[in-house]
Design an enzyme around this catalytic site. Structure first.
Site, PDB file in Angstrom:
ATOM      1  N   ARG A 160       0.846  -1.191   0.000  1.00 16.28           N
ATOM      2  CA  ARG A 160       0.000   0.000   0.000  1.00 16.28           C
ATOM      3  C   ARG A 160       0.880   1.238   0.000  1.00 16.28           C
ATOM      4  O   ARG A 160       1.903   1.275   0.674  1.00 16.28           O
ATOM      5  CB  ARG A 160      -0.870   0.015   1.258  1.00 16.28           C
ATOM      6  N   ARG A 171       1.807   8.192  10.003  1.00 17.62           N
ATOM      7  CA  ARG A 171       0.510   7.606  10.371  1.00 17.62           C
ATOM      8  C   ARG A 171       0.491   7.206  11.835  1.00 17.62           C
ATOM      9  O   ARG A 171      -0.468   7.458  12.544  1.00 17.62           O
ATOM     10  CB  ARG A 171       0.237   6.348   9.539  1.00 17.62           C
TER      11      ARG A 171
END
Ligand code: AMP
Length: 222
Positions: A160, A171
């Site tokens: 991803r 993140r």
């Protein structure tokens, strides 16, 4: 029955959600998957979400909550769902409680897959997902039978974009505080159950099913 799976990115929510879906017979609803599908279909939600997702940031609560509520209103979720990646903020958790309460329902269990932060970077950088449906793998911890190919649908495994090392750190830094707020929310409602996510995948599955079963018994639902 509404089950919320909680954990940092890389804790194994998607992998365990597939196991729970088989056992419980209710759909697996992952807001990340819904956003990725919306981006592929170039819907207004997808266009709004894309920039946030590419940067490893949370999509704003309003659009996320609407999308999740629309999904839960579909007929296949009438008997419940396993939520993965939602709620991610205290505001989302409160919105979900209100949405369910208006339907005479509630979050029956919030299951936290607990993995220490230093392990998460390793988990995420080794993660691969299949191109067709996002089925999750890990290069060492959960490899496919044939290298680079999904066991379930034969499509190619890819990394991803937001699992690239630079994005992973952003993140994690951005989401762990929010996760703590959501955990605190379910600790307060009494729905929280914690399972040690450092164990091998089958042991985590067994732990989740055991705490779920115990919780449902104590509520007289089993
Ligand atoms: P995931 O597949 O759960 O790791 O989600 C991928 C990305 O989708 C996240 O980094 C966010 O940008 C977005 N996203 C997924 N679920 C939510 C949520 N509940 N609230 C806000 N953003 C979300």
């Amino acid at each position: 029955m509404i089950v919320v799976l909680l954990g940092a990115p890389g804790a194994g929510k998607g992998t365990q959600a597939a196991v729970l879906r088989e056992r419980l017979g209710i759909p697996h609803v992952a807001t990340g998957d819904l956003f990725r599908a919306a981006i592929r279909a170039a819907t207004p939600v997808g266009l709004e979400a894309k920039a946030y997702m590419d940067a490893g940031e949370l999509v704003p609560d309003g659009v996320t909550i609407r999308m999740l509520e629309d999904r839960l209103a579909l007929p296949d979720a009438a008997a419940g769902a396993i939520l993965d990646g939602f709620p991610r903020t205290a505001i989302q958790a409160e919105a979900l409680d209100q949405f369910l309460e208006a339907r005479g329902s509630r979050v029956d269990a919030a299951l936290l897959i607990d993995v220490p932060a230093d392990l998460l970077v390793e988990r995420l950088s080794g993660r691969r997902v299949c191109q067709a449906s996002g089925h999750p793998y890990h290069l060492e911890l959960n490899p496919p039978r044939v290298t680079g190919v999904c066991d379930l649908d034969g499509s190619a495994l890819v990394q991803r974009a937001d699992d690239a090392p630079a994005t992973v750190r952003a993140r994690l830094a951005g989401t762990l505080g929010d996760l703590n707020d959501v955990v605190a929310h379910y600790r307060a409602t009494g729905a929280l159950r914690v399972v040690d996510g450092r164990q091998p995948i089958p042991a985590v599955s067994a732990g989740l099913l055991a705490v779920l079963d115990a919780g449902l018994r104590s509520m007289g639902l089993r």
